[in-house]
Design an enzyme around this catalytic site. Structure first.
Site, mmCIF file in Angstrom:
data_model
loop_
_atom_site.group_PDB
_atom_site.id
_atom_site.type_symbol
_atom_site.label_atom_id
_atom_site.label_comp_id
_atom_site.label_asym_id
_atom_site.label_seq_id
_atom_site.Cartn_x
_atom_site.Cartn_y
_atom_site.Cartn_z
ATOM 1 N N HIS A 123 0.856 -1.193 0.000
ATOM 2 C CA HIS A 123 0.000 0.000 0.000
ATOM 3 C C HIS A 123 0.893 1.246 0.000
ATOM 4 O O HIS A 123 1.961 1.258 0.617
ATOM 5 C CB HIS A 123 -0.908 0.004 1.227
ATOM 6 C CG HIS A 123 -1.954 1.078 1.151
ATOM 7 N ND1 HIS A 123 -1.670 2.394 1.464
ATOM 8 C CD2 HIS A 123 -3.248 1.061 0.759
ATOM 9 C CE1 HIS A 123 -2.761 3.119 1.274
ATOM 10 N NE2 HIS A 123 -3.732 2.330 0.846
ATOM 11 N N GLU A 126 -4.159 1.966 -7.013
ATOM 12 C CA GLU A 126 -4.596 3.019 -6.108
ATOM 13 C C GLU A 126 -3.683 4.232 -6.292
ATOM 14 O O GLU A 126 -2.624 4.313 -5.642
ATOM 15 C CB GLU A 126 -4.496 2.544 -4.662
ATOM 16 C CG GLU A 126 -5.259 1.264 -4.388
ATOM 17 C CD GLU A 126 -5.635 1.150 -2.925
ATOM 18 O OE1 GLU A 126 -6.816 0.934 -2.660
ATOM 19 O OE2 GLU A 126 -4.758 1.324 -2.059
HETATM 20 P P1 PGA Z 1 -9.863 5.801 0.792
HETATM 21 O O1 PGA Z 1 -8.622 4.785 0.965
HETATM 22 O O2 PGA Z 1 -10.987 5.008 0.198
HETATM 23 O O3 PGA Z 1 -10.151 6.273 2.171
HETATM 24 O O4 PGA Z 1 -9.389 6.887 -0.132
HETATM 25 C C1 PGA Z 1 -8.327 3.901 -0.070
HETATM 26 C C2 PGA Z 1 -7.109 3.082 0.213
HETATM 27 O O5 PGA Z 1 -6.128 3.582 0.781
HETATM 28 O O6 PGA Z 1 -7.106 1.903 -0.137
#
Ligand code: PGA
Length: 254
Positions: A97, A169
């Site tokens: 992540h 992401e």
């Molecule tokens: P968020 O986080 O939906 O709060 O933007 C997404 C993530 O970090 O996977």
């Protein structure tokens, strides 16, 4: 291929809050048809076993861990191994992540080691990739995320890739300071991921400011097999609403 709909709670929830959420979720899901939808929850490590004890009552919900070390055991203070995460109830290991890459020194090499560890123990590896805003502005999003994904998945056989999920992401789309990517912005990266890994991995997910207003449009993007959600699913009502959207998407799609 199911529609994946999952949430990471990140560094949130006490045991009592985790318990309340999961009890509510299992109760509400009891009446729902989730055909073609794969829900997953990634609690903090401390809550994993507690969530598992409740979620066993609905085996459709699978659980994950937000990180795991590449070694199986040993002198790694503060770390959790894949076998420990699986023992506590995880089936998915989230890896790479952007918050871990940015603040905790995760690199392409450590993501590669962690993916290998997850697969060695029969877990699903959920590899997150995503570029910062300046890379997007320079028009290099696709090259950047392909480098992250190819580096982490180097050398895997087709059989191993079947246990890998990739979540795209973009860093600029995540969290309070983020804004959701538009379908136009996602088409190129998803086409590239689809072309490079599409039928070989378990699924391609999008994450970053997903909410009830944009989930349906995001699921309609070519190549998107599911969504990975933070804030909008931290209250159980929000997660249930997103699961309903995934179910509706699935029934109009098929
Ligand atoms: P968020 O986080 O939906 O709060 O933007 C997404 C993530 O970090 O996977």
């Amino acid at each position: 291929m199911p529609v994946w709909m999952g949430t990471s709670w990140k560094m949130n929830k006490t045991l009592a809050q985790a318990r309340d959420y999961t009890v509510r979720l299992v109760k509400e899901l009891g009446d729902r048809d989730l055909t073609g939808v794969q829900p997953f929850i990634i609690p903090p490590f401390t809550a994993l076993a507690t969530v598992r004890e409740i979620a066993v009552d609905d085996p459709r919900v699978i659980l994950g861990a937000q990180n795991a070390h590449w070694d199986d055991a040993g002198a790694w203070t503060g770390e959790i191994s894949v076998p420990q995460a699986l023992d506590a109830g995880a089936r998915i290991i989230e890896i790479g992540h952007s918050e871990r890459r940015q603040h905790f020194g995760e690199t392409i090499e450590t993501t590669r080691l962690k993916v290998a560890a997850a697969l060695r123990h029969g877990a699903l590896a959920l590899l997150c990739v995503g570029e910062p805003a300046e890379v997007r502005d320079a028009g290099r999003s696709t090259a950047y995320i392909l480098e992250q994904a190819e580096g982490a998945l180097a050398g895997l056989s087709d059989e191993q890739l079947r246990s890998v999920l990739i979540a795209y992401e973009p860093i600029w789309a995540i969290g309070e300071a983020g804004r959701p990517a538009t379908p136009e912005e996602l088409r190129g990266p998803f086409a590239a991921l689809r072309e490079r890994f599409g039928d070989r991995v378990r699924g391609l997910l999008y994450g970053g400011s997903v909410n009830q207003d944009n989930a349906s449009d995001l699921l309609r993007i070519d190549g998107v097999d599911g969504l990975f959600v933070g804030r909008a699913a931290w209250e159980v009502e929000g997660f249930l609403a997103l699961l309903d959207i995934a179910t509706a998407h699935n029934s109009t799609d098929s």
